[in-house]
Design an enzyme around this catalytic site. Structure first.
Site, PDB file in Angstrom:
ATOM      1  CD  GLU A  29      34.390  42.971  21.556  1.00  0.00           C
ATOM      2  OE1 GLU A  29      34.930  44.076  21.684  1.00  0.00           O
ATOM      3  OE2 GLU A  29      34.915  41.925  21.963  1.00  0.00           O
ATOM      4  CG  ASP A  81      34.131  38.883  22.060  1.00  0.00           C
ATOM      5  OD1 ASP A  81      35.290  39.323  22.073  1.00  0.00           O
ATOM      6  OD2 ASP A  81      33.148  39.555  22.413  1.00  0.00           O
ATOM      7  CB  SER A  89      37.857  43.214  23.198  1.00  0.00           C
ATOM      8  OG  SER A  89      36.865  44.112  23.494  1.00  0.00           O
ATOM      9  CG  ASP A 147      54.298  39.331  39.507  1.00  0.00           C
ATOM     10  OD1 ASP A 147      53.431  40.113  39.076  1.00  0.00           O
ATOM     11  OD2 ASP A 147      54.983  39.541  40.522  1.00  0.00           O
ATOM     12  CB  ILE A 148      52.735  41.269  34.140  1.00  0.00           C
ATOM     13  CG1 ILE A 148      52.094  40.011  33.528  1.00  0.00           C
ATOM     14  CG2 ILE A 148      53.226  42.228  33.046  1.00  0.00           C
ATOM     15  CD1 ILE A 148      53.021  39.124  32.730  1.00  0.00           C
ATOM     16  N   GLY A 163      53.826  41.169  42.215  1.00  0.00           N
ATOM     17  CA  GLY A 163      52.552  40.919  42.888  1.00  0.00           C
ATOM     18  C   GLY A 163      51.416  41.577  42.125  1.00  0.00           C
ATOM     19  CG  ASP A 203      50.339  45.152  38.275  1.00  0.00           C
ATOM     20  OD1 ASP A 203      49.541  45.303  37.331  1.00  0.00           O
ATOM     21  OD2 ASP A 203      51.269  44.310  38.254  1.00  0.00           O
TER      22      ASP A 203
END
Ligand SMILES: *[C@@H]1O[C@H](CO)[C@@H](O)[C@H](O)[C@H]1NC(C)=O
Ligand SMILES: *[C@@H]1O[C@H](CO)[C@@H](O)[C@H](O)[C@H]1NC(C)=O
Length: 567
Positions: free
Chosen positions: A287, A291, A485, A527-528, A546, A548
């Site tokens: 992690e 990052d 992550s 927009d996905i 829009g 979600d």
């Protein structure tokens, strides 16, 4: 009759011992039963030491929220006029009356407490279980997490003296349990690709459709590779649960993926609670490396800070979150962006503690810090996949004063990643900035999932980025990881590069992003509209036109964002 007589007897004994006769105790917090995944082992040993924390009631929380929105809403006259540390402290620090009342009570009970936050709103002290039970009419017991065997001393309810009501916000740890999946869970899968040796370049995949690299993100989101120039522009990455960011791995990563910059580009370490960042190659955390590699490696030229939070706190996790906000809000110049890829199921938290932390994020937002959290990796089933009958919102993503980041996958089209946690909080209502976005989605959704989620809760995530097949280096080898992550550091890099342009133009950094994202910023997002986040035996929420609760408003486009902020 019997009851009356023993009460009388007790009072007599109390008189003899010279103790206050009858304390007027008020139930302060309780939870219904032991949370899923824990069992009661038995009463805690009376002489076992407990480290307790007290939070004093903060002042002017409504005013804090008003100020946060005022400085974060593009149409406001005060947009970008962030408050200084001193101004925020003056606004919210507890009243002298609260400080005095709580201190008097502590003294009466022979408790030596120390202040652990700059605003004086958090105190800590140690007492034996016997005394804690007595002070708070509590029943501190040992609970075992069935899966991991981890022990936690908790009480299912506690009370406080009536005179402390309105002064004492909460006592921790009491009714908030540690996260059943470790504290806090790491929102990432272990390295899953067959690890490639550094030298076997022929096997390194080249297509962004199957492997995401910094160059892929630059191409997909129009992220510039030119260096940021403003030295005041800081990006903080938080690290918990002994996740260490490895410098040699970062160098390996940069040498492979950023041949246009020096592979010696690095980060600055900050530590608290006894945190450290040992550099043995077997100590590198997946992690932490993810990052750091996707901030230093994408936010070109931005000063990146790794805040390593140690284990000097009981049960780690949430206390680490508390200490991190206290630490960052005590800085004269806090980072402009802070990204965190840890979190937990909202239901493990007490509502009071959730609110307290959420208000702390609001404080940082008024100071101009963009707070980003990964939304979680269990789809509608929470921080990690689990069985459930109703949807499980995550914390702190349900807090309306920060930006929750979900995940997408694929390039053409870019669609929702199946694990991207999203949904609606049971603790926090719908903030005004997202009310029309959320009601638009519910209208389009119709009856799907009805009864499974809270129709009056804050919807999350707010935004998303790629989160599947990120190539990283760990212990000198390359592999890929998935998870929200991946998404939160990616967004942190994009926002940091935007901040660099804003600061160079004499403008303020973006600060709390949501009022911007849900208004003039929305046109700068892709927009996905495909994919969903299954869980709890359902298909989850579908992505739609829009906003979600899988991908939020969509994914960022750097060039469009520049236009949206007026550059
Ligand atoms: C990587 O290197 C090690 C030792 O040098 C070797 O045993 C292993 O087979 C190599 N793995 C690959 C995928 O080439
Ligand atoms: C739903 O969310 C609201 C906050 O908007 C909260 O007050 C309420 O208790 C929640 N309902 C449930 C069943 O958790």
């Amino acid at each position: 009759m019997f009851a009356t007589r023993s009460l009388l007897l007790l009072s007599l004994i109390a008189l003899v011992l010279g103790k206050p006769m009858a304390r007027n105790m008020k139930l302060h917090e309780s939870r219904e039963g032991i949370p899923n995944g824990f069992s009661l082992r038995g009463a805690a040993q009376p002489d076992r030491t407990l480290k307790l924390r007290l939070a004093l009631v903060q002042r002017n929380l409504a005013e804090l929220e008003r100020k946060l929105m005022d400085v974060s809403t593009p149409s406001s006259a005060n947009y970008g006029k962030h408050l200084s540390k001193a101004e925020v402290q003056q606004l919210v620090s507890p009243t002298q009356d609260s400080v005095d009342t709580v201190n008097t009570w502590l003294k009466e009970n022979d408790i030596n407490a120390k202040t652990i936050s700059a605003t004086g709103d958090w105190l800590s002290f140690e007492v034996p279980v016997r005394k804690a039970n007595d002070l708070f009419d509590a029943d501190f017991s040992v609970y075992i997490h069935d899966e991991t065997g981890a022990e936690a001393v908790r009480t299912l309810s506690y009370s406080i003296p009536a005179e402390l009501q309105g002064h004492l916000d909460l006592v921790h740890p009491t009714v908030t349990f540690p996260n059943p999946r470790g504290l806090p869970p790491v929102f990432t899968a272990p390295i899953k690709a067959e690890a490639q040796n550094l030298t076997s370049r022929a096997t390194i995949p080249s297509s962004c459709a199957s492997i995401i690299t910094p160059a892929c993100l630059q191409a997909i989101y129009n992220i510039p590779s030119t260096r940021a120039i403003e030295s005041s522009n800081k990006l903080a990455v938080t690290g918990y649960i002994e996740q260490y960011a490895n410098k040699a791995d970062l160098k390996t990563f940069l040498a492979k993926f950023r041949t246009d910059i020096s592979s010696s580009t690095s980060f600055t370490l900050q530590t608290l609670d006894g945190g450290s960042n040992p550099q043995g190659s077997n100590q590198a955390g997946v992690e932490a490396n993810l990052d750091i590699q996707y901030t230093v490696g994408v936010a070109t030229g931005v000063s990146v800070y790794f805040i390593s939070v140690g284990e000097d706190v009981q049960d780690g996790g949430l206390e680490g979150f508390l200490d991190t906000v206290n630490y960052v809000s005590s800085m004269d110049t806090p980072p402009n962006v802070m990204t965190t890829s840890y979190g937990q199921d909202e239901s493990t938290m007490s509502p009071k503690l959730a609110n307290n932390l959420c208000n702390a994020y609001a404080r940082l937002g008024t100071q101009g810090v963009s707070i980003l959290f990964a939304s979680g990796d269990g789809g509608v089933s929470g921080s990690q996949s689990q069985s459930c009958s109703t949807f499980v919102p995550t914390f702190p993503s349900g807090c309306p004063f920060l930006t929750s980041v979900g995940a997408t996958q694929g390039v053409n089209p870019e669609s929702a990643a199946y694990f991207s946690s999203g949904g609606f909080s049971n603790y926090f209502g719908i903030p005004s900035y997202q009310s029309s976005a959320v009601s638009g989605y519910k209208q389009a959704l119709g009856n799907t999932n009805s009864g499974k989620y809270n129709t009056t809760g804050r919807g999350f995530p707010d935004i998303a980025t790629q989160g599947v097949n990120f190539e990283i280096a760990v212990g000198g080898r390359f592999g890929t990881v998935d998870g929200t992550s991946c998404s939160s550091p990616t967004l942190a890099s994009i926002i940091s590069l935007l901040n660099d342009r804003l600061i160079a133009a004499g403008r303020s950094p973006l600060g709390f992003l949501n009022p911007f994202l849900y208004s003039s910023g929305q046109s700068a997002l892709n927009d996905i509209t495909s994919g969903s986040n299954p869980g709890c035996g359902t298909n989850g929420f579908p992505a739609k036109a829009g906003w979600d609760p899988v991908t939020g408003l969509g994914t960022p486009d750097f060039n469009k964002l520049l236009k949206a902020v007026g550059l």
